[in-house]
Structure formats: structure tokens, C-alpha cells
Design a protein around this motif. Structure first.
Motif, PDB file in Angstrom:
ATOM      1  N   GLN A  84      24.174  93.750 -41.665  1.00  0.00           N
ATOM      2  CA  GLN A  84      24.966  94.957 -41.891  1.00  0.00           C
ATOM      3  C   GLN A  84      26.308  94.877 -41.163  1.00  0.00           C
ATOM      4  OE1 GLN A  84      23.576  98.741 -42.389  1.00  0.00           O
ATOM      5  NE2 GLN A  84      21.700  98.190 -43.441  1.00  0.00           N
ATOM      6  N   GLY A 315      28.731 100.100 -47.128  1.00  0.00           N
ATOM      7  CA  GLY A 315      28.721 101.437 -47.713  1.00  0.00           C
ATOM      8  C   GLY A 315      28.390 101.484 -49.193  1.00  0.00           C
ATOM      9  N   ASN A 454      23.183 103.035 -44.026  1.00  0.00           N
ATOM     10  CA  ASN A 454      24.269 102.196 -43.484  1.00  0.00           C
ATOM     11  C   ASN A 454      24.149 102.189 -41.949  1.00  0.00           C
ATOM     12  OD1 ASN A 454      26.675 101.073 -42.567  1.00  0.00           O
ATOM     13  ND2 ASN A 454      27.915 102.000 -44.174  1.00  0.00           N
TER      14      ASN A 454
END
Length: 461
Positions: A84, A315, A454
Motif C-alpha cells: 500500500q 485510492g 486504504n
């Protein structure tokens, strides 16, 4: 059914998705295949020493199994955040993840290294009461344990390289290490080219040498090749409070998951060992063959974790949701095909091993059981390790894995093997019911979409 066909058609026509998946899944699957092949060759060579030798090494490797699962928990949990952060182009945080993962993985390896080296016979007695099995297993374990620190460092760097999209170099390095392992196996087990015939201890020495070469080569690639994770030591340490909290909230359930699940699976071995060396030999051979069939799905779950993690970190939650569905459809189609292949070719593969008729028949039946359960088992790979973990839904993954093993698998192992006195293939069928339980409740969790998060943005906040 019509909706499934439509979704399958969409997935098959999504060239961007398929290209990204193959780019990551294929190298990871190849690396898993190479590691499994070396285990298979180990088992084949050791098989020539008899069923007791196979059983001894199989039980000794349960220590390695639990250690690698604990390390995998560390690097898998770390990889969730690293993927991420890479989607958010936050290289500084990736390096902090690497540093914390190295400390935890090395600590995990040390925790298993010390008892294996200092009291190998006592460790073997956990799994079996057979004195000859204990003696042979201890001679293997005391040498193999020296490879644990190398494995911990290597696995950590491999996970970080995958998170930043660098998946080819680890495969090449693993290929070279495996060739070294195989050559040394042949030389040291049987005493070829003037070397002493060390038996099972030779297999351990070969593994140790190969793992040391693998780690050295990986570090060379990272630092000489100026990878994004190459950094000075001080960049690996010094963690803000918010970062540490997010790391452990995300990674701790994964670490606990792999360790507690690994302990549970090791409990199966306690039941199998009390069914006799033939049962242990059969399940050891069957598991080695099954691992080869599963490498494709390990690659698929790794690809899901990285791709979905990158997308959510950037995102792109709607894209991640679509790709997660595509991963699960692809997993189902491939699992049906591989299950048929496993069932159809099982005797040809079993013929590669020097096992008795009774052991061979039990291996064949275990492989049939594996084929029947494969769609559920491989769904759990893709869903739990790939989809749910990619968004940090790790506490539910912990619950699913551990409740399946401890509430279903272990009771079934002892009930079937020690109370009902069933043959090994029937006990294995009873144990594997846990995969059905995890598939049902894992799918329900997937549908709730609580994994669509996220984490990089949450950490920044």
C-alpha cells in the motif's frame, strides 16, 4: 450461474488485469515450484534410505514448518503495508517496514534455532517416541537449524521486493540456490565425488549451504542493483508512534495467524506419528506432491495481495473490488483444472518415489482426497492470503484459520487416527473438512467488503 459466466467473460477479456497478474503470479509460482521441487527431490533421495528416514526428516521439518510460518506471518503482514505504501509512492515508510520486519523475522528464527541446536533429541520427542526416528531426525535437525536465520532474512527481502514489483530476481536466485542444493544433496547424502556419505545429515548440510548462498545473492541484488528498498541502516530504524501502531494493528494478527495455525497443523503430525512410520511416510510424500499442485495458487494469492494493496494504497477502491472478484473467479477455474490433473496423474508421480505398495496406495488415496477438496482449499489461499489481508482485514483471517485448525482439524485428526483407528487417507479427509468451513465463512466475509480500505491514507492521518 448467468452472472458467474458474465463475470468470467469480463475477467478473461481484461488484458490489463491478466497481464498484471501473470507478471507477479508467474515468478512467485515459479519460485514456489522450485522450492517444492527441491523438497520433492530431498524426499525421493531420502526415500532410498527407508520409511523411517522419510518419517524422521518429515517430523524434524515440522520445526522448520512452524518457523517459516511465523516468518511468513511477519513478512506477509509487512508486505500488506509495503504494497500500500508503494501504491502511495511512500518509499521512506517501506524502508521502515523492512527494518521492523527484519528484526521480527530474525527474532522468530532465533527462537526456533536455539532449541533445535541445543536439544534436538528433546525437540524430536515432541513428535515421536521411536528411538531410531528420534536419532535420525536429531542428526538432521541440528544442522538444518543453522539455515533458519538465512531463511528469515531472505524471505523478508523477497516480500519487500514483491511489494515494489520486483519479482524476477528472487526467482533467478532461487533457481541457482536450488541447483546447488540438489547437487550437494546427491553428493553428501550418498557420499559421491569423494565426500563422506552423511545420510539425512547430508541433506541438512546441503540446505544450509544453499540458503546461505541465496541470502547473499539477494542482498547483492538489492544493494548493488539500487532497489527502492536499498538503504542505509539508519533508514531501517526510528519509528513514529503512529507508524508502529498501524504496523502492529495490521501485522500482529497475521503473525499470530501463521504461528497459531502452524502449531495447529503441527498437532496433526502428533496424531499421524502415533499411527506409525508408514502413515507418516505416506502423508509426507502426499504433502510434497500436493505442494507442487498448490504453487500456482500461492503465486495467485501473492499477486492478489500486491495488486490489490497497490490499488487500495492509491485510492482506487472500485478497481480493487473488481480485480478481487476476477482473482476469485480465476482461482476457481484453475483449481478445478489442477484437481483433475492431480487425480489423473497421481500414480505416475508416486512412481518417482521408492515406497512400498501399502504406502503408495495411501499416498494415492490422500491425493484423491486433496483433489476433491482443492476448490475450497485454493479459494482460501486466494481469499484469505490475497484478498482479505490486502486491505488489512487480518483479525478475521486470524479467526478463520485458527478456528478451522483448532476446532475442526485437530479434533478430527485425533478422533480419526487414535480413537476410530482409520487409515491415514481417511484421517486426512476428516482433517481437511476445515477447508470447507473456512471457504463458507471466508466468502461471507469477502461479500461484506470490510477489506476495502486504504491503509496508507489511514497511516498518514
Amino acid at each position: 450461474m448467468y452472472k458467474l459466466l458474465e463475470d468470467t467473460k469480463i475477467m478473461m477479456n481484461d488484458r490489463v488485469f491478466l497481464s498484471k497478474t501473470v507478471k507477479i503470479a508467474f515468478p512467485v509460482a515459479m519460485q514456489g515450484m522450485l522450492n517444492t521441487v527441491v523438497n520433492m527431490i530431498d524426499t525421493m533421495m531420502i526415500g532410498s534410505l527407508g520409511a523411517t528416514a522419510i518419517a524422521a526428516v518429515g517430523l524434524a521439518n515440522k520445526v522448520f514448518f512452524v518457523m517459516t510460518l511465523l516468518v511468513f506471518g511477519v513478512v506477509s503482514g509487512s508486505g500488506i503495508l509495503a504494497a500500500q505504501f508503494w501504491g502511495n509512492q511512500d518509499v521512506k515508510s517501506i524502508r521502515k517496514v523492512l527494518g521492523l520486519a527484519l528484526v521480527l523475522a530474525a527474532g522468530a528464527a532465533l527462537a526456533f534455532f536455539l532449541p533445535a541446536v541445543l536439544c534436538p533429541r528433546a525437540v524430536m520427542r515432541i513428535f515421536t517416541t521411536g528411538e531410531e526416528t528420534i536419532r535420525i531426525g536429531a542428526s538432521y535437525l541440528v544442522l538444518a537449524a543453522f539455515s533458519y536465520p538465512f531463511i528469515a532474512v531472505s524471505n523478508t527481502y523477497v516480500a519487500m521486493l514483491r511489494a515494489v514489483g520486483q519479482v524476477k530476481a528472487p526467482v533467478v536466485i532461487s533457481s541457482v540456490a536450488i541447483l546447488i542444493n540438489i547437487a550437494l544433496n546427491y553428493t553428501l547424502i550418498f557420499g559421491k565425488f569423494g565426500a563422506p556419505a552423511m545420510g539425512v545429515a547430508g541433506a541438512a548440510a546441503a540446505t544450509l549451504t544453499a540458503r546461505a548462498v541465496e541470502m547473499s545473492a539477494l542482498l547483492g541484488v538489492v544493494y548493488l542493483g539500487r532497489s527502492p528498498i536499498a538503504c542505509r541502516p539508519r533508514e531501517l530504524f526510528g519509528y513514529p508512534a503512529g507508524f508502529v501502531k498501524k504496523f502492529f494493528v495490521t501485522a500482529a494478527p497475521v503473525i499470530g495467524n501463521e504461528f497459531v495455525w502452524g502449531l495447529g497443523v503441527t498437532m496433526y503430525s502428533l496424531a499421524y506419528a502415533r499411527m506409525g512410520n508408514s502413515a507418516v511416510a505416506a502423508i509426507t510424500v502426499a504433502t510434497t506432491i500436493q505442494d507442487i499442485m498448490a504453487v500456482l495458487f500461492q503465486g495467485l494469492s501473492a499477486a492478489a495481495s500486491v495488486i490489490l494493496g497497490n490499488e487500495m494504497g492509491a485510492g482506487k477502491l472500485a478497481q480493487a473490488e473488481r480485480d478481487a472478484k476476477s482473482f476469485l473467479i480465476l482461482q476457481f477455474l484453475l483449481s478445478v483444472a489442477v484437481a483433475c490433473l492431480c487425480a489423473a496423474t497421481r500414480w505416475q508421480v508416486i512412481a518417482l518415489y521408492r515406497v512400498t505398495g501399502e504406502v503408495a496406495r495411501d499416498v494415492s488415496r490422500c491425493l484423491l482426497v486433496f483433489s476433491l477438496y482443492m476448490p475450497c482449499k485454493m479459494f482460501n489461499y486466494a481469499n484469505i492470503v490475497g484478498v482479505l489481508r490486502s486491505g488489512g482485514d487480518t483479525r478475521v483471517c486470524l479467526f478463520l484459520d485458527c478456528s478451522g485448525v483448532w476446532l475442526i482439524g485437530i479434533p478430527m485428526a485425533f478422533l480419526g487416527g487414535l480413537v476410530l483407528k482409520q487409515p491415514i487417507w481417511m484421517v486426512y479427509a476428516m482433517v481437511t473438512l476445515e477447508e470447507v468451513y473456512k471457504a463458507v465463512f471466508g466468502y461471507l466475509r469477502y461479500r461484506k467488503k470490510k477489506w476495502l480500505r486504504n491503509l496508507a491514507a489511514e497511516t498518514d492521518g
